[in-house]
Write a protein that holds these residues in place. Structure first.
Motif, PDB file in Angstrom:
ATOM      1  N   VAL A 115      53.181  16.005 -12.855  1.00  0.00           N
ATOM      2  CA  VAL A 115      52.610  17.117 -12.027  1.00  0.00           C
ATOM      3  C   VAL A 115      51.304  17.184 -12.396  1.00  0.00           C
ATOM      4  O   VAL A 115      50.702  17.273 -13.362  1.00  0.00           O
ATOM      5  N   PRO A 116      50.165  16.854 -11.274  1.00  0.00           N
ATOM      6  CA  PRO A 116      48.872  16.966 -11.588  1.00  0.00           C
ATOM      7  C   PRO A 116      48.444  18.243 -11.712  1.00  0.00           C
ATOM      8  O   PRO A 116      49.226  19.405 -11.242  1.00  0.00           O
ATOM      9  N   ASN A 117      47.378  18.639 -12.143  1.00  0.00           N
ATOM     10  CA  ASN A 117      46.768  19.992 -12.245  1.00  0.00           C
ATOM     11  C   ASN A 117      46.114  20.415 -10.981  1.00  0.00           C
ATOM     12  O   ASN A 117      46.029  19.609  -9.960  1.00  0.00           O
ATOM     13  N   LEU A 118      46.063  21.561 -10.466  1.00  0.00           N
ATOM     14  CA  LEU A 118      45.563  21.970  -9.332  1.00  0.00           C
ATOM     15  C   LEU A 118      44.036  21.566  -8.849  1.00  0.00           C
ATOM     16  O   LEU A 118      43.802  21.051  -7.706  1.00  0.00           O
ATOM     17  N   ASN A 119      43.139  20.872  -9.749  1.00  0.00           N
ATOM     18  CA  ASN A 119      42.098  20.197  -9.414  1.00  0.00           C
ATOM     19  C   ASN A 119      41.995  18.936  -9.563  1.00  0.00           C
ATOM     20  O   ASN A 119      41.069  17.975  -9.278  1.00  0.00           O
ATOM     21  N   ASP A 120      43.279  18.118  -9.446  1.00  0.00           N
ATOM     22  CA  ASP A 120      43.319  16.826  -9.208  1.00  0.00           C
ATOM     23  C   ASP A 120      43.814  16.377  -8.024  1.00  0.00           C
ATOM     24  O   ASP A 120      44.163  15.004  -7.637  1.00  0.00           O
ATOM     25  N   TRP A 121      43.957  17.198  -6.941  1.00  0.00           N
ATOM     26  CA  TRP A 121      43.772  16.638  -5.588  1.00  0.00           C
ATOM     27  C   TRP A 121      43.277  17.689  -4.531  1.00  0.00           C
ATOM     28  O   TRP A 121      42.724  18.672  -5.015  1.00  0.00           O
ATOM     29  N   VAL A 122      43.073  17.149  -3.392  1.00  0.00           N
ATOM     30  CA  VAL A 122      42.247  17.923  -2.347  1.00  0.00           C
ATOM     31  C   VAL A 122      43.519  18.003  -1.019  1.00  0.00           C
ATOM     32  O   VAL A 122      43.730  16.910  -0.634  1.00  0.00           O
ATOM     33  N   VAL A 123      43.612  18.929  -0.321  1.00  0.00           N
ATOM     34  CA  VAL A 123      44.380  18.988   0.758  1.00  0.00           C
ATOM     35  C   VAL A 123      43.602  18.596   1.844  1.00  0.00           C
ATOM     36  O   VAL A 123      42.496  19.544   2.055  1.00  0.00           O
ATOM     37  N   VAL A 124      43.918  17.735   2.661  1.00  0.00           N
ATOM     38  CA  VAL A 124      43.087  17.314   3.694  1.00  0.00           C
ATOM     39  C   VAL A 124      43.847  17.400   5.111  1.00  0.00           C
ATOM     40  O   VAL A 124      44.826  17.231   5.125  1.00  0.00           O
TER      41      VAL A 124
END
Length: 171
Positions: A115-124
């Motif tokens: 599970v990635p950290n919340l700052n490891d993705w961008v919702v596009v």
């Protein structure tokens, strides 16, 4: 293509080391045609711990944002045009095109990953939709928003982008 993947992998590895050591890149990001070039080396350069919150316990209590954990420099990118490159993980499709998806630092969240950290993705979000492209890094151009996002009372991310266009796919 192999060179691009090696470069991206090295960048992710360096970002992980920098995050674990508490280093954050506070230098101004490069710009390209008016867009900030923001890689996950910058987006993931700080530790973000999801604040505890139970919407069932007190539905009227405002959820904690955790914004105090986001460096001032990073918060300053909110509302700015940005280019972000990463791996697409579609979350909403319309007629075979992705209209909402995650751009992720790596593919480790898929299948057997972590599970990635919340700052490891961008919702596009891209209402016109784009073809689904997986397994290769791709760039998206748009306006970045930095700050806690919630869905059904639960924090779903700290980065989102209203995308204007997808970069060209290069082999």
């Amino acid at each position: 293509m192999a060179r691009l993947l090696r470069t991206l992998t090295l960048g992710i590895a360096l970002a992980t080391v920098a995050t674990n050591l508490g280093w954050a890149d506070t230098s101004a990001p490069a710009a390209e045609n008016g867009y900030l070039k923001l890689g996950f080396d910058r987006l993931s350069s700080f530790k973000f711990v999801t604040p505890s919150y139970d919407p069932v316990a007190d539905a009227k209590a405002p959820p904690p944002t955790g914004d105090e954990q986001i460096p001032t420099t990073v918060r300053g990118w909110s509302g700015k045009k940005a280019i972000i490159t990463g791996f697409m993980l579609p979350t909403k499709l319309d007629n075979g095109k992705a209209t909402e998806f995650l751009i992720m630092a790596n593919q480790m969240a898929c299948c057997f990953g972590t599970v990635p950290n919340l700052n490891d993705w961008v919702v596009v979000r891209m209402p016109q939709g784009v073809p689904v492209v997986q397994d290769i890094p791709i760039s998206f151009y748009g306006t970045l928003k930095v700050g806690a996002m919630y869905e059904n009372g639960y924090m779903t991310g700290i980065y989102e982008m209203d995308a204007e266009k997808m970069g060209e796919i290069k082999d």
